[in-house]
Design an enzyme around this catalytic site. Structure first.
Site, PDB file in Angstrom:
ATOM      1  N   SER B  12       0.853  -1.179   0.000  1.00 46.82           N
ATOM      2  CA  SER B  12       0.000   0.000   0.000  1.00 46.82           C
ATOM      3  C   SER B  12       0.888   1.228   0.000  1.00 46.82           C
ATOM      4  O   SER B  12       1.892   1.256  -0.734  1.00 46.82           O
ATOM      5  CB  SER B  12      -0.940  -0.062   1.207  1.00 46.82           C
ATOM      6  OG  SER B  12      -1.886   0.966   1.158  1.00 46.82           O
ATOM      7  N   HIS B  39      -3.022  -1.515  -2.938  1.00 45.45           N
ATOM      8  CA  HIS B  39      -4.136  -0.586  -2.738  1.00 45.45           C
ATOM      9  C   HIS B  39      -4.076   0.507  -3.800  1.00 45.45           C
ATOM     10  O   HIS B  39      -3.013   1.016  -4.122  1.00 45.45           O
ATOM     11  CB  HIS B  39      -4.058   0.051  -1.344  1.00 45.45           C
ATOM     12  CG  HIS B  39      -4.414  -0.923  -0.262  1.00 45.45           C
ATOM     13  ND1 HIS B  39      -4.112  -0.715   1.054  1.00 45.45           N
ATOM     14  CD2 HIS B  39      -5.044  -2.120  -0.313  1.00 45.45           C
ATOM     15  CE1 HIS B  39      -4.561  -1.733   1.778  1.00 45.45           C
ATOM     16  NE2 HIS B  39      -5.119  -2.610   0.960  1.00 45.45           N
ATOM     17  N   ASP B 132      -4.291  -4.223   6.474  1.00 45.68           N
ATOM     18  CA  ASP B 132      -4.718  -5.148   5.424  1.00 45.68           C
ATOM     19  C   ASP B 132      -3.498  -5.968   4.983  1.00 45.68           C
ATOM     20  O   ASP B 132      -2.426  -5.425   4.779  1.00 45.68           O
ATOM     21  CB  ASP B 132      -5.283  -4.365   4.237  1.00 45.68           C
ATOM     22  CG  ASP B 132      -5.946  -5.278   3.207  1.00 45.68           C
ATOM     23  OD1 ASP B 132      -6.390  -6.381   3.590  1.00 45.68           O
ATOM     24  OD2 ASP B 132      -6.021  -4.888   2.031  1.00 45.68           O
TER      25      ASP B 132
END
Lengths: 274, 187
Positions: B12, B39, B132
């Site tokens: 991310s 992401h 995540d």
């Protein structure tokens, strides 16, 4: 809540549903279906697959509610704004030039796709010039859509941002009212829509649609069902009609790819060959 | 020839340059599929593959639903879909709700890849600002796969790697260069 469900358990649940309710989920994508079963089990506070199977066999499950929860309804109003721009600028002017053209929204879930289409038609002044048919397997969902969809405000913010990217004619707030933090779409948009429970994986065709939306539905199906549904969709399209899939779906894994040509490879718009 | 059948990388905030270095280092005929779940903005569909492709020798593809997973390719999870690995080494995309505020969600890609590839999967978590991927990497470890995180000291944002190290006993904590060396040694 458990985070995984084995294949064996998943198949037990599929068999129980088929036994009790005559609905066959065996041709759904296993990965997605496993997650959906887990999600529904979470909603119903059911701790294991065995308990779920037992509850199904005892008919302790409200099956309409079960189907409603199982469906994936996380599309967006005006998901892929560039697709909707193209629908507005290229597809609808052509289709609506012949009166009484039919458009089919197959596999409606939340109603967001349907309301998006109806807003486009409304803004083009074509609402009464086409017949829109919407199919949804869940009566609970059809009722909810007829009451305005009833969307959480978070989803409306997303829809509004998409509508802005779509460059709609008005302020998006014109199309809904808010009550208790939920948005109710203006139901006059869908007053001429014909709803039914037609199941694209089973039912016969009438070959009369000029445009079919089937976006992000077949991603839930395995190959055999994907093939069958595409064949059914083909049978429902007139020559030259448009088939619109989700932007990361393709017809390339199917036999029907020979009977369609690509109109827009980015937005996944296809047309039926003569 | 290694025992592994696939590599999955999650990242991310702060991971773009790391991913760029990794993909630039892999040879054209790299013998494993490399899946990236990064992401990204939900409504921006184009540009990401193009940016990553500039320096990559391997083709980088955003898979369509039901595409088979092939060696020698880099796959990038497309915008606004979850990317699952379906049994039989195929992709299955999903529009299910966001998880950890993300679609694609790294956890979901890792769960499904771990289930499909079991101990034949290498899972790698890079720089990122939320958790995540942590449970996803744990699922790789639990299925017998190999787990690697980028060295938190090197990460622009170490939250994701630290969360992963908290969630499971990762096999390796590597700098970007060591990750690259490791991947090259699998070839």
């Amino acid at each position: 809540m458990s985070t995984t469900l084995g294949i064996v358990d998943t198949k037990k649940i599929i068999a129980a549903i088929n036994d009790m309710y005559g609905v066959d989920y065996s041709n759904y994508t296993l990965t997605t279906l496993r997650r959906r079963f887990l999600y529904v089990m979470g909603c119903l506070n059911i701790l294991s697959a065995d308990i779920l199977v037992e509850q199904i066999h005892r008919n302790n499950i409200d099956f309409d509610d079960f189907v409603d929860k199982l469906m994936i309804d996380t599309t967006e109003l005006f998901r892929d704004p560039s697709l909707w721009r193209e629908v507005r600028e290229k597809l609808l002017p052509e289709i609506c030039s012949s009166p009484g053209s039919k458009i089919w929204m197959s596999g409606v879930s939340s109603g967001e796709e349907l309301y998006s289409l109806m807003v486009v038609l409304h803004e083009m002044g074509l609402q009464k010039d086409v017949r829109v048919v919407a199919s949804c397997p869940s009566n609970i969902r059809i009722d909810r859509i007829k009451k305005g969809g009833i969307f959480p405000m978070k989803r409306m913010e997303l829809g509004e941002a998409n509508y802005t990217r779509f460059s709609g004619k008005f302020e998006f707030t014109k199309y809904y009212t808010v009550s208790d933090n939920f948005a109710y779409m203006d139901t006059s948009l869908i007053e001429n829509v014909e709803f039914n429970n037609f199941n694209i994986s089973q039912d016969k065709s009438d070959k009369s649609y000029r445009m079919i939306f089937c976006r992000n539905l077949m991603i839930q199906y395995n190959m055999p069902l994907y093939e069958r549904v595409l064949q059914n969709l083909m049978d429902n399209l007139t020559v030259g009609a448009y088939l619109i899939l989700g932007n990361k779906e393709t017809i390339n894994h199917s036999e029907v790819s020979k009977r369609l040509y690509t109109f827009d490879s980015i937005e996944k718009i296809y047309r039926k060959r003569s | 020839m290694s025992n592994y059948k696939a590599i999955m990388i999650g990242g991310s905030a702060g991971s773009f340059q790391v991913v760029t270095k990794i993909v630039a280092s892999l040879p054209k005929d790299y013998p494993l599929p490399v899946m990236l779940c990064l992401h990204r903005l939900k409504h921006v569909r184009s540009g990401f593959v193009e940016a990553l492709s500039i320096k990559s020798q391997m083709p980088i593809i955003e898979p369509d639903d039901k595409d088979p997973i092939k060696s020698g390719r880099i796959y990038l999870a497309p915008a606004n879909y979850h990317m699952y690995v379906e049994l039989g080494n195929k992709f299955a995309l999903s529009t299910e709700d966001v998880v950890n505020h993300s679609r694609p969600a790294i956890d979901l890609s890792f769960f499904t890849a771990a289930y499909n590839y079991k101990n034949k999967l290498v899972g790698i978590i890079l720089s990122g600002a939320n958790k995540d991927g942590a449970l996803g990497l744990k699922s790789v470890k639990d299925a017998g796969g190999l787990t690697i995180v980028q060295d938190p000291n090197e990460c622009q944002v170490p939250t994701m790697t630290l969360a992963s190290m908290n969630a499971t006993n990762v096999d390796h904590v590597f700098s970007t260069q060591k990750i690259i060396n490791f991947l090259l040694n699998l070839a």
